[in-house]
Structure formats: C-alpha cells, structure tokens
Enzyme design. Structure first.
Site, PDB file in Angstrom:
ATOM      1  N   THR A  25     -44.488  -1.814  58.173  1.00 59.04           N
ATOM      2  CA  THR A  25     -45.044  -0.512  57.801  1.00 59.04           C
ATOM      3  C   THR A  25     -44.630   0.572  58.791  1.00 59.04           C
ATOM      4  O   THR A  25     -44.435   1.728  58.412  1.00 59.04           O
ATOM      5  CB  THR A  25     -46.580  -0.562  57.696  1.00 59.04           C
ATOM      6  N   ARG A  33     -51.320  -4.431  49.958  1.00 56.75           N
ATOM      7  CA  ARG A  33     -52.765  -4.440  49.703  1.00 56.75           C
ATOM      8  C   ARG A  33     -53.556  -3.487  50.589  1.00 56.75           C
ATOM      9  O   ARG A  33     -54.770  -3.433  50.489  1.00 56.75           O
ATOM     10  CB  ARG A  33     -53.302  -5.870  49.855  1.00 56.75           C
ATOM     11  N   GLN A 100     -42.419 -13.435  55.020  1.00 62.31           N
ATOM     12  CA  GLN A 100     -42.747 -13.173  53.625  1.00 62.31           C
ATOM     13  C   GLN A 100     -42.050 -11.903  53.136  1.00 62.31           C
ATOM     14  O   GLN A 100     -42.105 -11.593  51.958  1.00 62.31           O
ATOM     15  CB  GLN A 100     -44.263 -13.013  53.475  1.00 62.31           C
ATOM     16  N   HIS A 120     -39.831 -15.579  50.694  1.00 56.64           N
ATOM     17  CA  HIS A 120     -39.933 -14.924  49.393  1.00 56.64           C
ATOM     18  C   HIS A 120     -38.626 -14.290  48.953  1.00 56.64           C
ATOM     19  O   HIS A 120     -38.602 -13.428  48.079  1.00 56.64           O
ATOM     20  CB  HIS A 120     -41.056 -13.878  49.425  1.00 56.64           C
ATOM     21  N   CYS A 128     -27.772 -13.552  38.671  1.00 59.64           N
ATOM     22  CA  CYS A 128     -27.857 -13.649  37.211  1.00 59.64           C
ATOM     23  C   CYS A 128     -28.740 -14.835  36.853  1.00 59.64           C
ATOM     24  O   CYS A 128     -28.573 -15.930  37.399  1.00 59.64           O
ATOM     25  CB  CYS A 128     -26.464 -13.824  36.615  1.00 59.64           C
ATOM     26  N   CYS A 156     -21.423 -12.797  32.429  1.00 63.66           N
ATOM     27  CA  CYS A 156     -21.873 -13.529  31.235  1.00 63.66           C
ATOM     28  C   CYS A 156     -22.824 -12.735  30.358  1.00 63.66           C
ATOM     29  O   CYS A 156     -23.212 -13.196  29.281  1.00 63.66           O
ATOM     30  CB  CYS A 156     -22.518 -14.851  31.641  1.00 63.66           C
ATOM     31  N   SER A 195     -51.666 -10.536  55.221  1.00 60.59           N
ATOM     32  CA  SER A 195     -53.045 -10.693  54.752  1.00 60.59           C
ATOM     33  C   SER A 195     -53.444 -12.159  54.684  1.00 60.59           C
ATOM     34  O   SER A 195     -54.626 -12.483  54.589  1.00 60.59           O
ATOM     35  CB  SER A 195     -53.201 -10.057  53.366  1.00 60.59           C
ATOM     36  N   ILE A 237     -49.597  -3.228  65.452  1.00 60.93           N
ATOM     37  CA  ILE A 237     -48.569  -4.262  65.529  1.00 60.93           C
ATOM     38  C   ILE A 237     -47.371  -3.823  66.355  1.00 60.93           C
ATOM     39  O   ILE A 237     -46.852  -4.582  67.181  1.00 60.93           O
ATOM     40  CB  ILE A 237     -48.136  -4.681  64.108  1.00 60.93           C
TER      41      ILE A 237
END
Length: 250
Positions: A25, A33, A100, A120, A128, A156, A195, A237
C-alpha cells in the site's frame, strides 16, 4: 521496539516471510479489505474476479480487463519494506518470501526470483485458457487500451486470463507444498500486511508455529492468527519492517 522481540529475532538465519497487500500500500497499490480497499469501495468487483464468472461471461471479462488496465500496480515501485527484506537476504541471512501479492515488487526490490514464491500468481504474465500459451501482460493490456476489450489468444482464439489466482480456483499444489516446507524449516516467520483471512496461504502461519518458529504478525488490523503469534505489531509496515530486518543482524 519490544526488547523481548529483539532478543528472539536477533541472529535468526532462516526467515520465511508471508506478505499480503498491506506491504504494497505504501507503493500506492490499494489493498482489498481496508477502508479504501478494492472490495470495500466496489463490492461488485468480486464478481469479476471469480473464475466461473470470468470464463462464462464476456461482460465480466471486459470489466476485469478494464479494472486491470488502469491498476496502480503497473506504475508502482518497491518501498522501504520490500527493499529491507531484499537487503537482509544480501547480508547472508536466508530469506524466502511467500507472497499473496501478484505485483512482482519483491523481485524488483532485488530478491532473486527463486527466493519468491508467488502463491496467487503474477499479473505480469497472461495465459490462454485453451492452448496454455503465455504472453507478457503488457502486450495484452495494450490491446485492451486499443479497443480490444475481451482479448482472445492470437494463436488459438481461446480466452486469455491474467496469470493470477481467482476466487474459485485452487492454488498450485506444488507451489503450496514448497511454501509449507519453507515455513516449517524457518526459525523466524514474519506475516506482513496480510489479513490472514484467505486460506490456504494464511495457514502457513500455523505450519511455522507448530514447527517451533517464532511467529511475528505485522498488520494494521487483527487477524485470525494473532493468538498463535509470539508477537503482534500494529506499527506502520514501511517503518517497522526495516527495523525488524536491522534487528536480525543486531
């Protein structure tokens, strides 16, 4: 900073770091969130980040690509927290980041790609869903900005999807298994800016704690794993992570 915390982390040689949106951030990337988070300000956006909806509805895909075309992460750079972790690794301490986030800022701060597990996925690669061909996301977004609002695979004709894990999609089992091994082998486990509400990534805290690691959670808000932590910090942080990294080397 708490003297007991300093004593516990000083001299740590194997450090695993789970990072969430909160570490980025300060780089100008909104979290999900928080009070100004993506899901907080636009709850309907979750619909576009759900795999089933994305695959079934061209309108959802157009909303998704519009959202990412203007995302702040494309313009963001690493902040002091990212740099501190990379610099700590450069001193000879074994640092492994389990993130994440999909923004790639840990690598841009100087951590070798092999030392960052992107739980993630990454926003910098697009694949694709048909032939699995991979393309730089910047090239795909250039098509979106030129008016191709639901870009298809140039090879494709299949649906293109950003290389990030969407709601309703399982994490890569090999990546998750590797992350659990790293967590269990760590002497110090830092959970920064997460979180800890999204599983199974959040459960890495429990893996580390059960294996005897010192668990330190750094997050603005309470998390479900605070009771498992040895120390919980509500500090800023970008300020506290460099302090923690400096404390490791005394």
């Amino acid at each position: 900073m708490d003297g007991k915390l300093l004593d516990r982390i000083r001299g740590a040689r194997r450090i695993a770091v789970l990072t969430g949106a909160g570490i980025s951030t300060a780089s100008g990337i909104p979290d999900y969130r928080g009070p100004e988070g993506i899901w907080t300000r636009t709850p309907s956006a979750v619909h576009a980040f759900t795999l089933e909806n994305f695959m079934a509805d061209a309108a959802v895909r157009r909303e998704f690509w519009r959202t990412y075309a203007g995302h702040a992460a494309w313009r963001a750079g690493p902040n002091a927290a990212h740099r501190a972790l990379a610099e700590l690794d450069g001193t000879g301490v074994a640092v492994r980041v389990l993130t994440q986030n999909v923004d790639g800022l840990h690598q841009r701060a100087g951590l070798a790609a092999r030392k960052v597990l992107e739980l993630h996925g990454t926003m910098h690669t697009t694949r694709c869903t048909g032939c699995a061909a991979a393309f730089p996301s910047a090239d795909v977004l250039a098509r979106v900005e030129a008016g191709d609002d639901d870009p298809s695979c140039p090879r494709c004709g299949g649906i293109l999807r950003l290389g990030v894990v969407l709601f309703g999609q399982m994490l890569d089992g090999e990546v998750l298994g590797h992350a659990r091994t790293i967590a269990a082998a760590s002497g110090l486990f830092l959970a920064i800016g997460s979180s800890l509400q999204v599983e199974p990534a959040a459960s890495l805290c429990a893996v580390a704690a059960r294996a005897g690691a010192t668990l330190v959670i750094v997050n603005r808000d309470p998390t479900p794993y605070d009771e498992d932590a040895d120390f919980v910090l509500r500090n800023d942080i970008e300020a506290v992570v460099p302090e923690l990294c400096a404390a490791v080397n005394g």
